[in-house]
Design a protein around this motif. Structure first.
Motif, short mmCIF file in Angstrom:
data_model
loop_
_atom_site.label_atom_id
_atom_site.label_comp_id
_atom_site.label_asym_id
_atom_site.label_seq_id
_atom_site.Cartn_x
_atom_site.Cartn_y
_atom_site.Cartn_z
N PRO A 42 12.03 -8.24 3.19
CA PRO A 42 10.67 -7.88 2.79
C PRO A 42 10.13 -6.71 3.61
CG PRO A 42 10.64 -9.90 4.08
CD PRO A 42 12.08 -9.52 3.89
N VAL A 43 9.52 -5.77 2.92
CA VAL A 43 8.94 -4.59 3.57
C VAL A 43 7.51 -4.45 3.05
CG1 VAL A 43 9.10 -2.09 3.85
CG2 VAL A 43 11.19 -3.46 3.65
N SER A 44 6.55 -4.41 3.95
CA SER A 44 5.17 -4.24 3.51
C SER A 44 4.87 -2.75 3.31
CB SER A 44 4.19 -4.86 4.51
OG SER A 44 4.28 -4.23 5.74
N TYR A 45 3.97 -2.48 2.39
CA TYR A 45 3.58 -1.10 2.13
C TYR A 45 2.09 -1.07 1.80
CZ TYR A 45 3.76 -2.30 -2.83
OH TYR A 45 3.55 -2.88 -4.04
N THR A 47 -1.03 1.18 -0.38
CA THR A 47 -1.34 2.18 -1.40
C THR A 47 -2.66 2.85 -1.04
OG1 THR A 47 -2.44 0.53 -2.79
CG2 THR A 47 -0.12 0.95 -3.22
N TYR A 48 -2.68 4.16 -1.22
CA TYR A 48 -3.86 4.97 -0.90
C TYR A 48 -4.40 5.54 -2.20
CZ TYR A 48 -1.91 4.78 3.79
OH TYR A 48 -1.42 4.35 4.99
N ARG A 49 -5.71 5.48 -2.37
CA ARG A 49 -6.37 6.11 -3.52
C ARG A 49 -7.62 6.82 -3.02
NH1 ARG A 49 -6.49 0.77 -5.65
NH2 ARG A 49 -4.35 0.27 -6.11
N GLY A 50 -7.97 7.88 -3.67
CA GLY A 50 -9.21 8.55 -3.35
C GLY A 50 -9.11 9.65 -2.31
N GLY A 51 -7.96 9.81 -1.70
CA GLY A 51 -7.77 10.92 -0.77
C GLY A 51 -8.47 10.77 0.56
N ASP A 52 -9.01 9.60 0.88
CA ASP A 52 -9.71 9.45 2.16
C ASP A 52 -8.80 8.93 3.28
OD1 ASP A 52 -9.37 6.85 1.33
OD2 ASP A 52 -11.50 6.34 1.30
N GLY A 53 -7.52 8.67 2.95
CA GLY A 53 -6.57 8.22 3.96
C GLY A 53 -6.72 6.77 4.36
N CYS A 55 -6.19 2.80 3.55
CA CYS A 55 -5.36 1.91 2.74
C CYS A 55 -6.26 1.08 1.82
CB CYS A 55 -4.54 1.00 3.64
SG CYS A 55 -3.45 -0.08 2.73
N LYS A 56 -5.97 1.10 0.52
CA LYS A 56 -6.79 0.37 -0.45
C LYS A 56 -6.21 -1.00 -0.78
CE LYS A 56 -9.48 3.89 -0.86
NZ LYS A 56 -10.74 3.95 -0.18
N SER A 57 -4.89 -1.12 -0.73
CA SER A 57 -4.27 -2.43 -0.99
C SER A 57 -2.90 -2.47 -0.32
CB SER A 57 -4.15 -2.69 -2.48
OG SER A 57 -3.27 -1.76 -3.09
#
Length: 102
Positions: A42-45, A47-53, A55-57
């Motif tokens: 298992p590897v956690s990751y 996701t970035y949205r909105g360009g603010d740097g 982490c969203k989820s």
């Protein structure tokens, strides 16, 4: 007191010697054998949205690692290892000379 530059140089030389002393080699006497079954890690990751740097989820993915078979080998010049296929692994025993041609 030993100057810091000299101490760093000695440590770097020791590190290089340690790394060079055990690496992949292609022939020698088999000193041990090891096998690892296929597995998922298992590897956690993030996701970035909105360009603010920010982490969203977060999520987890599972990376696949295939099975592997390995000989630890030693010859007159060096000590190291060789990854082999399952047939080659079954063909040799500890103490046999592996010539790297299988």
């Amino acid at each position: 007191m030993v100057p810091i530059r000299k101490m760093i140089a000695v440590l770097l030389i020791a590190l290089v010697a340690m790394l060079a002393s055990c690496s992949a080699i292609d022939r020698g006497t088999i000193t041990s054998k090891s096998h690892e079954e296929a597995r998922y890690i298992p590897v956690s990751y993030c996701t970035y949205r909105g360009g603010d740097g920010v982490c969203k989820s977060y999520g987890i993915r599972y990376d696949y690692y295939p099975p592997n078979w390995r000989f630890d080998i030693r010859n007159e010049k060096e000590t190291g290892w060789a990854y082999v296929d399952e047939g080659t692994y079954d063909k040799y025993e500890v103490g046999d000379f592996y010539n790297g041609e299988d």
